[in-house]
Design a protein around this motif. Structure first.
Motif, PDB file in Angstrom:
ATOM      1  N   TYR A  33      25.048  -0.504  44.267  1.00  0.00           N
ATOM      2  CA  TYR A  33      26.118   0.130  44.095  1.00  0.00           C
ATOM      3  C   TYR A  33      27.602  -0.879  43.946  1.00  0.00           C
ATOM      4  N   TYR A  35      31.758  -0.628  44.540  1.00  0.00           N
ATOM      5  CA  TYR A  35      32.687   0.145  45.147  1.00  0.00           C
ATOM      6  C   TYR A  35      34.100  -0.681  45.132  1.00  0.00           C
ATOM      7  N   ILE A  43      37.428   3.596  49.986  1.00  0.00           N
ATOM      8  CA  ILE A  43      36.873   3.131  49.318  1.00  0.00           C
ATOM      9  C   ILE A  43      36.214   3.978  48.278  1.00  0.00           C
ATOM     10  N   PHE A  45      34.002   4.646  44.757  1.00  0.00           N
ATOM     11  CA  PHE A  45      32.708   4.254  44.070  1.00  0.00           C
ATOM     12  C   PHE A  45      33.208   3.995  42.568  1.00  0.00           C
ATOM     13  N   GLN A 109      23.663   2.316  53.417  1.00  0.00           N
ATOM     14  CA  GLN A 109      23.634   1.663  52.486  1.00  0.00           C
ATOM     15  C   GLN A 109      24.406   0.108  53.178  1.00  0.00           C
ATOM     16  N   PHE A 111      26.462  -3.202  52.910  1.00  0.00           N
ATOM     17  CA  PHE A 111      27.548  -3.815  52.063  1.00  0.00           C
ATOM     18  C   PHE A 111      27.739  -5.320  52.130  1.00  0.00           C
TER      19      PHE A 111
ATOM     20  N   GLN B  33      27.577  10.198  56.578  1.00  0.00           N
ATOM     21  CA  GLN B  33      27.448   8.744  57.371  1.00  0.00           C
ATOM     22  C   GLN B  33      28.705   8.262  57.851  1.00  0.00           C
ATOM     23  N   TYR B  35      30.984   4.714  58.824  1.00  0.00           N
ATOM     24  CA  TYR B  35      30.750   3.029  58.742  1.00  0.00           C
ATOM     25  C   TYR B  35      31.980   2.461  59.373  1.00  0.00           C
ATOM     26  N   PRO B  43      32.129  -2.903  55.311  1.00  0.00           N
ATOM     27  CA  PRO B  43      31.707  -1.890  56.104  1.00  0.00           C
ATOM     28  C   PRO B  43      30.296  -1.808  56.550  1.00  0.00           C
ATOM     29  N   PHE B  45      27.063   0.046  58.258  1.00  0.00           N
ATOM     30  CA  PHE B  45      26.891   1.356  58.703  1.00  0.00           C
ATOM     31  C   PHE B  45      26.512   1.874  60.280  1.00  0.00           C
ATOM     32  N   GLN B  48      23.953   8.175  60.606  1.00  0.00           N
ATOM     33  CA  GLN B  48      23.820   9.398  59.771  1.00  0.00           C
ATOM     34  C   GLN B  48      23.589  10.511  60.362  1.00  0.00           C
ATOM     35  N   PHE B  88      35.149   4.722  58.755  1.00  0.00           N
ATOM     36  CA  PHE B  88      35.042   5.769  57.666  1.00  0.00           C
ATOM     37  C   PHE B  88      33.936   6.667  57.926  1.00  0.00           C
ATOM     38  N   LYS B  98      25.345   7.744  45.254  1.00  0.00           N
ATOM     39  CA  LYS B  98      26.723   7.164  45.772  1.00  0.00           C
ATOM     40  C   LYS B  98      27.461   7.831  47.034  1.00  0.00           C
ATOM     41  N   LEU B  99      28.145   7.209  47.567  1.00  0.00           N
ATOM     42  CA  LEU B  99      28.929   7.731  48.862  1.00  0.00           C
ATOM     43  C   LEU B  99      30.482   8.019  48.455  1.00  0.00           C
ATOM     44  N   PHE B 101      33.797   8.454  50.298  1.00  0.00           N
ATOM     45  CA  PHE B 101      34.235   8.071  51.447  1.00  0.00           C
ATOM     46  C   PHE B 101      35.575   8.698  51.845  1.00  0.00           C
ATOM     47  N   GLY B 102      35.919   8.773  53.031  1.00  0.00           N
ATOM     48  CA  GLY B 102      37.319   9.275  53.168  1.00  0.00           C
ATOM     49  C   GLY B 102      38.186   8.241  53.350  1.00  0.00           C
TER      50      GLY B 102
END
Lengths: 120, 111
Positions: A33, A35, A43, A45, A109, A111, B33, B35, B43, B45, B48, B88, B98-99, B101-102
């Motif tokens: 991915y 981002y 963040i 995508f 994921q 990063f 999730q 992060y 970020p 993790f 979850q 996050f 895909k994620l 995010f807030g």
């Protein structure tokens, strides 16, 4: 086990120039991915590869951005020509894909450290 | 489109005080999730959550997933300076993988 790596860590370019970012995912991770985080905001995508195929590129801002993942290993993200609003931190992430009983689930994921791009 | 809202944007606490960040999705989530991004870092993790009403703990961190699977929270008890960073929440996108995010909650802790 090596983590996700990205190159370069920083890039400062002038508006109109071209920049290519590289991401090496964790070995064996099919999912890759991209981002972007702009000025401390969320963040966002950009796109998702499964092996060498683009699974979802709905987050790509415009046709100035081109991502590739030849051979399903590392990936590059090229910005050409760069504009001021492209500045930000570009993160790459990778994950394994779990297939279970006919459907797939996605787990955490991992990063990379990010590439901080500054367009002047 | 699908949105994940997170509040507050910033939180400044004295070391030893508690901290909570809240996450709300515009759609029902299959999972959520969390992060953490340290200053200058990337970020990482944390956890979850999958089940409705799920609560998980990691030492001083408590994560909750709402009954309707549209909201979540992260609570830190007795913050320490090592807790500094941006937290996050992220939900899966419509197409999977895909994620979304807030906006993140930036936590600063004063010793």
């Amino acid at each position: 086990e090596a983590g996700v790596t990205q190159f370069p860590s920083h890039s400062v370019i002038e508006k109109g120039q071209t920049v290519t970012l590289r991401c090496d995912p964790i070995s064996g991770h099919d999912n890759l991915y991209w981002y972007r985080r702009v000025m401390g905001k969320e963040i966002k995508f950009l796109l998702h590869f499964v092996k060498e195929s683009k699974q979802d590129e709905s987050g790509m801002p415009n046709n100035r951005f081109l991502a590739e993942r030849t051979g399903g290993t590392y990936s590059t993200l090229k910005v050409q020509p760069a504009e001021l609003e492209d500045s930000g931190v570009y993160f790459c992430a990778s994950s394994q894909r779990l297939g279970l009983a006919g459907f797939s689930s996605y787990n955490e994921q991992f990063f990379g450290p990010g590439t901080r791009l500054t367009v002047l | 489109g699908q949105q994940v809202m997170q509040i507050p944007q910033y939180q400044h606490v004295q070391e030893g005080e508690d901290f909570t960040t809240y996450c709300n999705s515009s759609t029902t989530l299959s999972n959520i999730q969390w992060y953490k991004q340290r200053p200058g870092g990337h970020p990482v993790f944390l956890i979850q959550l999958v089940k409705s009403g799920e609560v998980k703990k990691q030492k001083r961190l408590t994560f909750q997933f709402g009954e309707a699977k549209k909201n979540s929270s992260l609570h830190i008890t007795a913050t320490q300076t090592t807790d500094v960073g941006t937290y996050f929440c992220a939900g899966p996108g419509n197409q999977g993988g895909k994620l979304i995010f807030g906006q993140g909650t930036e936590l600063s802790v004063k010793p």
